[in-house]
Design an enzyme around this catalytic site. Structure first.
Site, short mmCIF file in Angstrom:
data_model
loop_
_atom_site.label_atom_id
_atom_site.label_comp_id
_atom_site.label_asym_id
_atom_site.label_seq_id
_atom_site.Cartn_x
_atom_site.Cartn_y
_atom_site.Cartn_z
N GLU A 17 -6.49 -6.36 8.54
CA GLU A 17 -5.67 -7.35 7.84
C GLU A 17 -6.12 -8.78 8.15
O GLU A 17 -6.87 -9.00 9.11
CB GLU A 17 -4.21 -7.16 8.23
CG GLU A 17 -3.64 -5.86 7.67
CD GLU A 17 -2.20 -5.64 8.12
OE1 GLU A 17 -1.39 -6.55 7.94
OE2 GLU A 17 -1.91 -4.54 8.62
N VAL A 42 3.39 7.43 12.60
CA VAL A 42 2.35 7.60 13.62
C VAL A 42 1.31 8.59 13.08
O VAL A 42 1.66 9.70 12.68
CB VAL A 42 2.93 8.14 14.94
CG1 VAL A 42 1.86 8.17 16.02
CG2 VAL A 42 4.12 7.32 15.39
N GLY A 88 -4.42 4.65 5.22
CA GLY A 88 -4.88 4.87 3.85
C GLY A 88 -3.69 5.15 2.96
O GLY A 88 -2.73 5.80 3.37
N GLY A 125 -11.30 -4.27 3.72
CA GLY A 125 -9.90 -3.85 3.66
C GLY A 125 -9.48 -2.95 4.80
O GLY A 125 -8.39 -2.39 4.79
N LYS A 175 3.20 3.00 18.36
CA LYS A 175 3.06 4.43 18.06
C LYS A 175 3.22 5.28 19.33
O LYS A 175 3.79 6.37 19.29
CB LYS A 175 1.71 4.69 17.41
CG LYS A 175 1.62 4.09 16.00
CD LYS A 175 0.18 4.07 15.50
CE LYS A 175 0.08 3.55 14.07
NZ LYS A 175 -1.32 3.36 13.66
N ASP A 205 -0.04 -2.29 17.79
CA ASP A 205 0.20 -1.15 16.90
C ASP A 205 0.12 0.17 17.67
O ASP A 205 0.96 1.05 17.49
CB ASP A 205 -0.84 -1.17 15.77
CG ASP A 205 -0.67 -0.02 14.81
OD1 ASP A 205 0.29 -0.05 14.01
OD2 ASP A 205 -1.47 0.94 14.87
N LYS A 248 6.17 1.64 11.85
CA LYS A 248 6.23 1.92 13.29
C LYS A 248 6.83 0.79 14.10
O LYS A 248 7.44 1.02 15.13
CB LYS A 248 4.85 2.27 13.85
CG LYS A 248 3.76 1.29 13.48
CD LYS A 248 2.90 1.85 12.39
CE LYS A 248 1.96 0.79 11.86
NZ LYS A 248 1.19 1.25 10.71
N THR A 300 0.81 -1.22 0.00
CA THR A 300 0.00 0.00 0.00
C THR A 300 0.85 1.28 0.00
O THR A 300 0.68 2.15 -0.85
CB THR A 300 -0.92 0.01 1.24
OG1 THR A 300 -1.60 -1.24 1.30
CG2 THR A 300 -1.93 1.12 1.15
N GLY A 359 -0.37 8.32 10.35
CA GLY A 359 -0.52 8.27 8.89
C GLY A 359 -0.52 9.64 8.26
O GLY A 359 0.51 10.32 8.22
#
Lengths: 391, 391
Positions: A177, A119, A290, A174, A192, A188, A92, A10, A121
């Site tokens: 995952e 962190v 995204g 989507g 961060k 996650d 990250k 991505t 995005g």
């Protein structure tokens, strides 16, 4: 500037697309290489499966690491820096462990290591934090750092449905995952938060195992319903405070009153807030993930290098002690087991099907919950609003 | 760096306080002068009522204009630039008119004119927009640019109450000024939108009278109630699009579905979004006003000058034509007068007490509403969700 992109998922694809399009404008950027796995087909002329080719190419100025995970990302980043190439990454997981090592290597090789996209995005969170630190001491950070878990909790509260059903739908869309554990178990968020703490306090968190983490895997439709009746929304939160030479950090489900910003952070959006001694509270909100927002953040780092706009210098060498007792909170616990005795020092009371626990140090709370999970693997905990008083 | 602060209201005081505190840290900043009005008491040693003293002080590097309004702010900013001083301001009214003049003067005198705090207060909106423009064409901007009007609309929707009562309470709480017209009539939004357009499109909007503006002064408790029943929230919005060599801009009350980000922007918060050709939508959210967030943005501009971090260079010399027909929308209109005939070309239908008007060019809508207001000064209009199709 010539850019090598490692990995073509991505983020890698997003960077490739923006560079292609932006080049039509004024910028002098181009993609020299795309590193793909050995067994993949080379559908673009820039593609290679040979990292040495990239490292030894004198014309490659910047390496964008978009493989994800710890190895070989760690090895490739370090080699790239040592070969005199700037490195940008959104990874990250690897930064949470090796931020100081990468920063030192960049300094020694007179190149930059930037990671805005790691962190938040598309939210300029790292930059916002670094700017605040130019003039202020940041004494606390709190945030919805993970879009996947927020999407799941938001869907559960809007439309009902079990955690498992909503997760499946998120995977179909989507938003989650195939292996969702990093997102739903709080790992996650922990990564961060760890990066944010390192920058905010100028430290290098080593013992990451000590981080109290509780995810949302055990939340039920009935939990969400019960909270909603009380005018509360549940969010997965990362939170840290600094006081004197101590700091704490925690990842846990937290309840927020319906009119709070947190309760109104929808879909896969993120909301991260910092509190400065002088400047007070600043909020950062937006798409935490995204393809395009994240790739845009990567490209912005590249342009900062091109324009010689230096980011905040940190040495990550301050000594702050992690303190599990620094903050106290109130919690609700749901368990099939009889657990009141475990919490007897913290004024336990019954609230519906929940045990309410009062004014308990956050570290202690998580320690006891690990015991609870041993006898009841479906147990759930959530912190109550305004419970986080610094002791 | 030595800083002269012109004016000692909310912004001026905030800057003074942060500089005093930040100086305890590493930064080499100090306040050399504070310009106050002739009849005011000089309670601080830095205070003076003599602008010449500041302009002619060779040791003053930066002038922070915090007087507000057009004159003498315009004159002082220009003189300061011509005297070789960097200028920072949060004064959107003066920038909306003189941005190009100030930028040219700064360029000629080899100093900087920065104004991050002017739009979005504590939100890094100008910076976010400028960064997006480094790699992309920004084709639309939409936002809740004004905290006061958002606070009023949010209160009306949460707790009911007439516009006048809620405005009075907002004034008591310090959220609205004694003369609230700039905030509630959309002038403040128009100024901020104008600045955003100038930067986004690299233009210099001259004929600001042509800007279609409709404020929230005429909204009633019953309007808000009716919209709520339909699952809609009303917000005062600034909005612009670019297409080919044309652009439009409008300030008007707009309805948003309850789960949108806009509907969930509470209190005096701002939410501004841009849409880039390549990078898609980016949202900027936070405290749009307030002493410390705004002063923090001013100080960040000063530190950018100190660290020689240049902001995006704009010449504001592109020729784009304002086009009132560029976008079309659907609207609800409430009026005691019989107005259906005025809208006869736009498929008017009745919806409760409102006339619904369909697919009308935005400029045309506002033109007709000016006629409506002549016969019914209490008439109200609001645009419907998703109505803004680029023609």
């Amino acid at each position: 500037m010539n850019i090598a992109i490692l990995g073509f998922g991505t983020v890698g694809k997003g960077v490739y697309e923006i560079v292609k399009k932006a080049n039509g404008q004024t910028r002098n950027l181009s993609v020299s290489h795309i590193l793909i796995r050995k067994n993949k087909e080379r559908v673009l002329p820039e593609m290679t499966d040979n990292i040495e080719e990239i490292l030894n190419d004198k014309n490659t100025d910047v390496v964008v690491e978009a493989i994800g995970g710890i190895e070989p990302a760690h090895e490739y980043i370090l080699s790239a820096l040592e070969h005199g190439k700037h490195v940008i990454t959104a990874n990250k997981a690897v930064i949470a462990v090796y931020l100081k090592e990468f920063t030192d290597a960049a300094e020694q090789n007179n190149v930059k290591f930037y990671f805005e996209a790691s962190v938040g995005g598309g939210i300029p969170w790292i930059q916002g934090l670094e700017k605040a630190l130019r003039i202020d001491r940041v004494n606390s950070i709190q945030g919805i750092f993970n879009g996947t878990s927020n999407f799941i909790l938001d869907q559960m509260s809007r439309r009902g449905g079990s955690f498992v059903d909503v997760l499946k739908e998120a995977q179909k869309l989507g938003y989650a995952e195939a292996d969702p554990s990093a997102d739903i178990d709080g790992i996650d968020v922990a990564n961060k938060l760890c990066i944010s703490c390192d920058i905010a306090y100028n430290i290098d968190i080593k013992n990451r195992k000590a981080l109290p983490i509780f995810g949302i895997r055990n939340i039920t439709a009935k939990d969400v319903e019960y909270f909603a009746k009380k005018g509360l929304s549940v969010k997965l939160i990362g939170r840290t405070h600094q006081k004197g030479n101590k700091f704490d950090y925690v990842v846990e489900p937290s309840l927020f009153v319906n009119h709070s910003l947190e309760a109104n952070t929808p879909d896969n959006y993120n909301l991260i807030s910092l509190n400065g001694d002088t400047i007070g509270k600043l909020d950062f909100f937006g798409q935490g993930a995204g393809m395009l927002p994240t790739a845009n953040a990567v490209i912005q780092d590249i342009l900062d290098i091109q324009e010689e706009k230096e980011h905040l210098k940190r040495e990550f060498n301050k000594k702050l002690e992690y303190c599990p007792q620094l903050t106290k909170g109130d919690y609700l616990v749901r368990s099939k087991a009889d657990i009141a005795d475990l919490f007897k020092d913290f004024a336990p009371t019954y609230e519906g099907k929940y045990l309410a626990v009062h004014s308990i140090p956050v570290g202690e709370m998580h320690k006891i919950m690990r015991q609870v999970l041993k006898v009841d693997s479906s147990a759930f905990m959530v912190s109550l609003p305004n419970g986080e008083a610094v002791a």
